[in-house]
Structures are given as C-alpha cells and as structure tokens.
Design a protein around this motif. Structure first.
Motif, PDB file in Angstrom:
ATOM      1  N   ARG A  48       0.824  -1.386   0.016  1.00  0.00           N
ATOM      2  CA  ARG A  48      -0.064  -0.230  -0.083  1.00  0.00           C
ATOM      3  C   ARG A  48       0.893   1.280  -0.036  1.00  0.00           C
ATOM      4  O   ARG A  48       2.026   1.263   0.611  1.00  0.00           O
ATOM      5  CB  ARG A  48      -0.969  -0.003   1.222  1.00  0.00           C
ATOM      6  CG  ARG A  48      -1.926  -1.217   1.151  1.00  0.00           C
ATOM      7  CD  ARG A  48      -2.849  -1.085   2.332  1.00  0.00           C
ATOM      8  NE  ARG A  48      -3.935  -2.326   2.135  1.00  0.00           N
ATOM      9  CZ  ARG A  48      -5.124  -1.945   1.607  1.00  0.00           C
ATOM     10  NH1 ARG A  48      -5.389  -0.747   1.036  1.00  0.00           N
ATOM     11  NH2 ARG A  48      -6.060  -2.993   1.521  1.00  0.00           N
ATOM     12  N   ALA A 107      -0.955  -2.072  -9.313  1.00  0.00           N
ATOM     13  CA  ALA A 107      -2.098  -2.706  -8.514  1.00  0.00           C
ATOM     14  C   ALA A 107      -1.780  -2.278  -7.218  1.00  0.00           C
ATOM     15  O   ALA A 107      -2.943  -2.417  -6.417  1.00  0.00           O
ATOM     16  CB  ALA A 107      -1.566  -4.303  -8.750  1.00  0.00           C
ATOM     17  N   SER A 108      -0.796  -1.631  -6.794  1.00  0.00           N
ATOM     18  CA  SER A 108      -0.648  -1.126  -5.237  1.00  0.00           C
ATOM     19  C   SER A 108      -1.944  -0.225  -5.063  1.00  0.00           C
ATOM     20  O   SER A 108      -1.974   0.773  -5.697  1.00  0.00           O
ATOM     21  CB  SER A 108       0.550  -0.471  -4.946  1.00  0.00           C
ATOM     22  OG  SER A 108       1.543  -1.508  -5.228  1.00  0.00           O
ATOM     23  N   PRO A 109      -2.674  -0.493  -4.008  1.00  0.00           N
ATOM     24  CA  PRO A 109      -3.754   0.657  -3.564  1.00  0.00           C
ATOM     25  C   PRO A 109      -3.064   1.772  -2.913  1.00  0.00           C
ATOM     26  O   PRO A 109      -1.945   1.771  -2.262  1.00  0.00           O
ATOM     27  CB  PRO A 109      -4.476  -0.148  -2.430  1.00  0.00           C
ATOM     28  CG  PRO A 109      -4.036  -1.543  -2.514  1.00  0.00           C
ATOM     29  CD  PRO A 109      -2.711  -1.883  -3.080  1.00  0.00           C
ATOM     30  N   ARG A 152      -4.802   3.045 -10.716  1.00  0.00           N
ATOM     31  CA  ARG A 152      -5.852   2.320 -10.984  1.00  0.00           C
ATOM     32  C   ARG A 152      -6.550   1.885  -9.875  1.00  0.00           C
ATOM     33  O   ARG A 152      -7.753   1.885  -9.994  1.00  0.00           O
ATOM     34  CB  ARG A 152      -4.869   0.997 -11.148  1.00  0.00           C
ATOM     35  CG  ARG A 152      -5.747  -0.408 -11.742  1.00  0.00           C
ATOM     36  CD  ARG A 152      -4.886  -1.552 -11.845  1.00  0.00           C
ATOM     37  NE  ARG A 152      -5.651  -2.647 -12.071  1.00  0.00           N
ATOM     38  CZ  ARG A 152      -5.095  -3.868 -12.272  1.00  0.00           C
ATOM     39  NH1 ARG A 152      -3.898  -4.003 -12.323  1.00  0.00           N
ATOM     40  NH2 ARG A 152      -5.863  -5.086 -12.455  1.00  0.00           N
ATOM     41  N   HIS A 153      -5.802   2.072  -8.474  1.00  0.00           N
ATOM     42  CA  HIS A 153      -6.584   1.749  -7.188  1.00  0.00           C
ATOM     43  C   HIS A 153      -6.202   2.999  -6.406  1.00  0.00           C
ATOM     44  O   HIS A 153      -5.139   2.941  -5.550  1.00  0.00           O
ATOM     45  CB  HIS A 153      -6.326   0.621  -6.583  1.00  0.00           C
ATOM     46  CG  HIS A 153      -6.644  -0.647  -7.460  1.00  0.00           C
ATOM     47  ND1 HIS A 153      -7.949  -1.092  -7.799  1.00  0.00           N
ATOM     48  CD2 HIS A 153      -6.022  -1.434  -8.064  1.00  0.00           C
ATOM     49  CE1 HIS A 153      -8.046  -2.066  -8.534  1.00  0.00           C
ATOM     50  NE2 HIS A 153      -6.610  -2.337  -8.662  1.00  0.00           N
ATOM     51  N   ALA A 154      -7.092   3.995  -6.083  1.00  0.00           N
ATOM     52  CA  ALA A 154      -6.366   5.309  -5.383  1.00  0.00           C
ATOM     53  C   ALA A 154      -7.848   6.156  -4.882  1.00  0.00           C
ATOM     54  O   ALA A 154      -8.883   6.232  -5.686  1.00  0.00           O
ATOM     55  CB  ALA A 154      -5.466   6.305  -6.117  1.00  0.00           C
ATOM     56  N   ARG A 155      -7.522   6.471  -3.599  1.00  0.00           N
ATOM     57  CA  ARG A 155      -8.636   7.585  -3.300  1.00  0.00           C
ATOM     58  C   ARG A 155      -8.160   8.627  -2.632  1.00  0.00           C
ATOM     59  O   ARG A 155      -6.813   8.531  -2.187  1.00  0.00           O
ATOM     60  CB  ARG A 155      -9.647   6.679  -2.232  1.00  0.00           C
ATOM     61  CG  ARG A 155      -9.112   6.243  -1.094  1.00  0.00           C
ATOM     62  CD  ARG A 155     -10.143   5.551  -0.194  1.00  0.00           C
ATOM     63  NE  ARG A 155      -9.582   4.960   1.004  1.00  0.00           N
ATOM     64  CZ  ARG A 155      -9.788   5.484   2.226  1.00  0.00           C
ATOM     65  NH1 ARG A 155     -10.333   6.641   2.436  1.00  0.00           N
ATOM     66  NH2 ARG A 155      -9.346   4.725   3.241  1.00  0.00           N
TER      67      ARG A 155
END
Length: 279
Positions: A115, A220-222, A247-250
């Motif tokens: 992460r 791929a890492s959040p 790709r995967h973030a907030r």
C-alpha cells in the motif's frame, strides 16, 4: 542494526519508531532530514515506522557521486532497505517531495510495493506545477487577509511567481493550518535540516511525467493520497486529479490542514492513515 548499504555502498541510516508491521517512511523537502516527520502524529502506535534518512541527510552518509541524489537513482536505496529488512513486500508512506520517490519505487518494483500513502504529495512527477493561483485559492479557502503575516507571505508568493527568490520564512505560514507556536517551532528547524545542493540534484528529472501518468494507471498497489484543505501546494483539487490517474486510489482531504496534516490534527491524520493501512 539500523544501518545498511545503499545501491552504491553508501552507508544509510533509518530509525524505527513503534512496534508491529513495518511501514517504510520517506521524507520530503526535497532532501530534508527526516526528523521533521516526528512520529507522524502518533502513527507509531499502529505500525513500526521505519524512517529512512535519505543519502546525505540525517545520519546517512553523503554519496561519493552527487548525481546519485537524483530521485530516480534513490529508488535503489528504497529497494535495498526492503531487502535489508527481509520483507517480500512493504507498505510505503511518503511526504511531499518524497512521494515522487515512493511512486517511482512502486513503478519500478511493483511486486515489492504494498500500500502507498502519499501525504500532501509533490505532483512534479506527474508534470504538475505550482502557480500563484494555487496560493490565491488557499488564501480564499482559509479566509486570509487580516493575519499579521499575510502581507509578507503574499509578497513572497508574487516574488516567486515572477521568477524571483522568495524568502522561505515569509512563505512558511501558508503551509500550516494554524500559524501558532507549534508551527513556528516546526519551521525553526527547517534551515538546519535542509540540504539545498542535494535537493537540486534530487529534482533534476530522471523520469518522463507522461510515462509516469500512464504507468500508475496499471499499478496494482492501492494508494491513499492525503491533501490538506488549506495547503497551497498541492491544492486538494490537484490531489484528486492525481489520484484519478491511479488504478486503485482515493483521496482524503483533511479539514483545516496545511502541508503537514499530522501537526494540524494528529488524531484525524492518524485515523485516516491507520484505517487505510488496515483495510
């Protein structure tokens, strides 16, 4: 042992704060001594913070080759620390300019990066720049105008926008949610913790922003990107736009916080990061 060899044999140091699963921590500045991070508002109660002194800062040796300060070349130091710790995969938290290093590390070693927590990140790695309008937006967000420090601070912004050398002491209040005694004490350490030549080399490219933007879309890492509501660099809107590239973030915007959100509200910062790492 809290020393290890960097990619070129430079002896590097790290501090361990707290117990539990390691969280690798990278300082900003650029190239500021990592002491300014403290224990990140008590985050060491949730994870064992492994705080790296980047080469030539803190207790780490300066390299024989000054060009090795460049951000992309220090990726190998981060990987050397992961290997030294014997971890197959490591979560990484970085602040400000250190976020460029964390991002490049995750892209170069996607199987090793877990992460990512990017705190008030420098967005240079994506090709973004800071403008006078960003400082104006920050001033409007916090309703500035009557504070005694504001005229000198805004004059410094205008000087920098015109290409001049602004006094960092004048600009400093802009980067704190409150310009109180704690903020002044934090800024009082800045000069002694700074390494201007290393910072210049750190920021000397080594990547193509367009390639970074494309690559993080496949990562791929959040990722969690933390913005401060009052931070001029980066503004929350710019942080949200950067998060949208991943790709995967907030994004979490910490209310009434500046560039150092763990100082403005340690509890809020600690909860935000700990919850993400535990999710």
């Amino acid at each position: 042992m809290t020393t290890f060899s960097g990619h070129d044999g430079t002896r590097l140091h790290y501090r361990v704060l707290g117990e539990g699963e390691p969280l690798l921590v990278l300082a900003g500045g650029a190239m500021r001594d990592s002491a300014y991070l403290g224990d990140l508002g008590g985050l060491s109660a949730h994870r064992a913070l492994h705080v790296l002194d980047l080469r030539g800062t803190g207790r780490s040796q300066p390299p024989a080759d000054p060009t090795s300060y460049r951000v992309d070349r220090q990726v190998a130091d981060v990987e050397a620390l992961r290997a030294h710790l014997g971890l197959d995969r490591v979560d990484v938290l970085a602040h400000s300019a250190g976020c460029s290093l964390a991002t490049l590390y995750a892209l170069r070693h996607p199987g090793r990066a877990g992460r990512l927590v990017l705190v008030t990140p420098s967005l240079r790695v994506f090709g973004d720049t800071v403008t006078e309008d960003h400082f104006r937006e920050a001033a409007e967000a916090r309703g500035l105008g009557e504070e005694e420090w504001y005229p000198a601070a805004w004059a410094a912004v205008r000087t920098a926008a015109a290409g001049g050398a602004a006094d960092p002491d004048d600009l400093a209040p802009f980067f704190h949610g409150r310009w109180d005694a704690a903020a002044r004490a934090h800024e009082a350490t800045r000069d002694a913790q700074s390494h201007p030549e290393a910072a210049t080399a750190y920021l000397d490219g080594g990547y193509e922003p367009a390639e970074v933007r494309a690559a993080v879309a496949e990562l791929a890492s959040p990722a969690l990107l933390v913005a401060g509501e009052y931070d001029p660099a980066p503004r929350p809107g710019a942080v949200r736009a950067a998060a949208a590239l991943f790709r995967h973030a907030r994004t979490v915007v910490q209310p009434a916080a500046g560039h150092y959100p763990w100082l403005d509200d340690p509890g809020a910062f600690r909860r935000t990061v700990a919850d993400f790492l535990a999710s």
